[in-house]
Design a protein around this motif. Structure first.
Motif, PDB file in Angstrom:
ATOM      1  N   HIS A 111       0.990  -1.086   0.099  1.00  0.00           N
ATOM      2  CA  HIS A 111       0.187  -0.169   0.017  1.00  0.00           C
ATOM      3  C   HIS A 111       0.783   1.245  -0.030  1.00  0.00           C
ATOM      4  O   HIS A 111       0.787   2.194  -0.611  1.00  0.00           O
ATOM      5  N   THR A 112       1.983   1.361   0.800  1.00  0.00           N
ATOM      6  CA  THR A 112       2.831   2.380   0.727  1.00  0.00           C
ATOM      7  C   THR A 112       3.578   2.617  -0.575  1.00  0.00           C
ATOM      8  O   THR A 112       3.517   3.859  -1.221  1.00  0.00           O
ATOM      9  N   THR A 115       1.285   4.047  -2.780  1.00  0.00           N
ATOM     10  CA  THR A 115       0.796   5.489  -2.479  1.00  0.00           C
ATOM     11  C   THR A 115       2.108   6.334  -3.443  1.00  0.00           C
ATOM     12  O   THR A 115       1.863   7.376  -3.826  1.00  0.00           O
ATOM     13  N   ARG A 181      -3.912   4.884  -9.065  1.00  0.00           N
ATOM     14  CA  ARG A 181      -4.898   5.150  -8.042  1.00  0.00           C
ATOM     15  C   ARG A 181      -5.645   3.843  -7.891  1.00  0.00           C
ATOM     16  O   ARG A 181      -6.365   3.546  -6.749  1.00  0.00           O
ATOM     17  N   LEU A 184      -3.931   1.406  -6.035  1.00  0.00           N
ATOM     18  CA  LEU A 184      -3.990   1.977  -4.603  1.00  0.00           C
ATOM     19  C   LEU A 184      -5.224   1.471  -3.886  1.00  0.00           C
ATOM     20  O   LEU A 184      -5.181   0.970  -2.801  1.00  0.00           O
ATOM     21  N   GLN A 188      -5.809  -1.021  -0.851  1.00  0.00           N
ATOM     22  CA  GLN A 188      -6.573  -0.914   0.394  1.00  0.00           C
ATOM     23  C   GLN A 188      -7.650  -1.803   0.578  1.00  0.00           C
ATOM     24  O   GLN A 188      -8.134  -1.988   1.942  1.00  0.00           O
TER      25      GLN A 188
END
Length: 396
Positions: A111-112, A115, A181, A184, A188
């Protein structure tokens, strides 16, 4: 041989034969097929019966909960035991996470990274947008200059090509940003799913209740949906009663009932029919009714046997006879009515039946009629009968 002794012997044999014949006749008349049939009878009296149904039931919980994991795992701890009261939201048991913590850390790292990828894509888009704006200004300026013949046509076309290239680069950067996106959001969602799985490892009580079963211990491996604990709401206890289908006519929701618990046989409890199951038992020929308590007694346990009596209607007046006096006929039911000492099979119309074996006769008899209740053998029209007080042990 002397004539006198011969005569005496013949007289004795004749007397013996006469005694035997008389004895045989007496036996035939008293106990043979020609003897009167012994019966018990009673006088029909007026009365009233309230229809009722009797059945056997068990105490069950209307609302019970099987507490178990949503995925296979190993039980790490059980924090509640049988008989304990629990509160809604209380942790009852825990499942070993195994590698779930490591998967969460991996998901957090991904996830990082996603981002950072979104941030890089946004920066590239901004750069592509600035390049397209510059290319658009240059292309507009060269078109003006080309229109006044200050620059060549090839120079104008070159600037237009730079504008088209910058626009394509901007579209590509926007597509890359959209993909970053979406990635991401996917990561998430994966992370949220893993967090939910971790929360599901804590088995919580859905409602305030009582633990009635502990089906797994720490170290046991359970599959998805397998119960570790069973919790019921004590306030939802009721009786699942099984009733004879043949006598269930008139059964309805809301009718008063009497419940006798096996543990308190001398203390009947008031209740009422809360629900009639639409599916009956075709094997045992029983209807199933759920009977609720007006007041649930203290210490009542799930699974306790009960006796249930349900009043299915109001009292109906008529003539009362015992059920043993009713005989099946081709056109319905009948009774053996004694007329001048002779039995006559009389058709009758029946009404309510009580639980003690009494039957209401609404037509076919009159008060004071004498009817046969039991007989030592099958009766026939006009047969010789002898009325006795009881058949067993009665003298002939």
């Amino acid at each position: 041989m002397k004539p006198g002794s011969l005569f005496s012997r013949k007289a004795g044999l004749g007397l013996l034969a006469a005694v035997l014949i008389v004895g045989f006749g007496w036996v035939v008349a008293r106990s043979g097929p020609l003897s009167p049939i012994r019966v018990t009878s009673l006088r029909v009296e007026a009365g009233a019966l309230s229809p009722a149904i009797f059945g056997i039931g068990t105490v069950e919980a209307r609302r019970s909960y099987l507490i178990g994991p949503t995925a296979a795992g190993r039980v790490r701890a059980v924090h509640a035991d049988v008989g304990e009261r629990v509160r809604a939201g209380q942790v009852l048991a825990e499942i070993d996470p195994v590698d779930l913590d490591e998967r969460l850390r991996s998901s957090e790292a991904a996830h990082t990274r996603a981002t950072s990828a979104v941030a890089a894509a946004e920066a590239l888009r901004k750069d592509a947008l600035a390049r397209r704006q510059l290319a658009e200004l240059n292309a507009r300026r060269y078109r003006d200059l080309g229109g006044r013949s200050f620059v060549s046509t090839s120079a104008v076309e070159g600037k237009q090509q730079e504008l088209d290239s910058a626009a394509a680069t901007l579209e590509a950067s926007e597509a890359n940003l959209q993909g970053a996106r979406q990635e991401l959001r996917r990561l998430q969602a994966d992370q949220d799913g893993l967090l939910q799985q971790k929360r599901n490892l804590h088995l919580l009580a859905p409602r305030d209740g009582l633990v009635i079963s502990r089906d797994a211990e720490p170290g046991s491996t359970v599959v998805a949906g397998q119960a570790v604990l069973r919790v019921v709401e004590p306030e939802s206890l009721w009786v699942k009663a099984r009733l004879d289908q043949g006598r269930s006519r008139g059964l309805a929701v809301g009718q008063a009932a009497e419940i006798v618990l096996r543990s308190h046989a001398s203390t009947p409890l008031a209740g009422k029919v809360a629900r009639i199951e639409p599916l009956s038992d075709s094997v045992t020929e029983e209807r199933i009714a759920m009977v609720s308590f007006e007041r649930i007694p203290d210490g009542l346990g799930v699974g306790e046997m009960t006796e249930v009596t349900i009043n299915t209607g109001s009292a109906q007046p008529g003539l009362v006879v015992p059920n043993a006096a009713i005989k099946p006929m081709a056109q319905g039911a009948g009774v053996w009515k004694l007329t001048e000492g002779k039995p006559r099979l009389t058709p009758v119309k029946l009404g309510n039946t009580s639980l003690d074996g009494a039957v209401l006769v609404v037509a076919g008899l009159a008060a004071g009629d004498e009817v046969v209740v039991h007989s030592e053998r099958e009766l026939a029209e006009g047969a010789q009968v002898k009325v006795v007080s009881q058949l067993v042990g009665a003298p002939r």
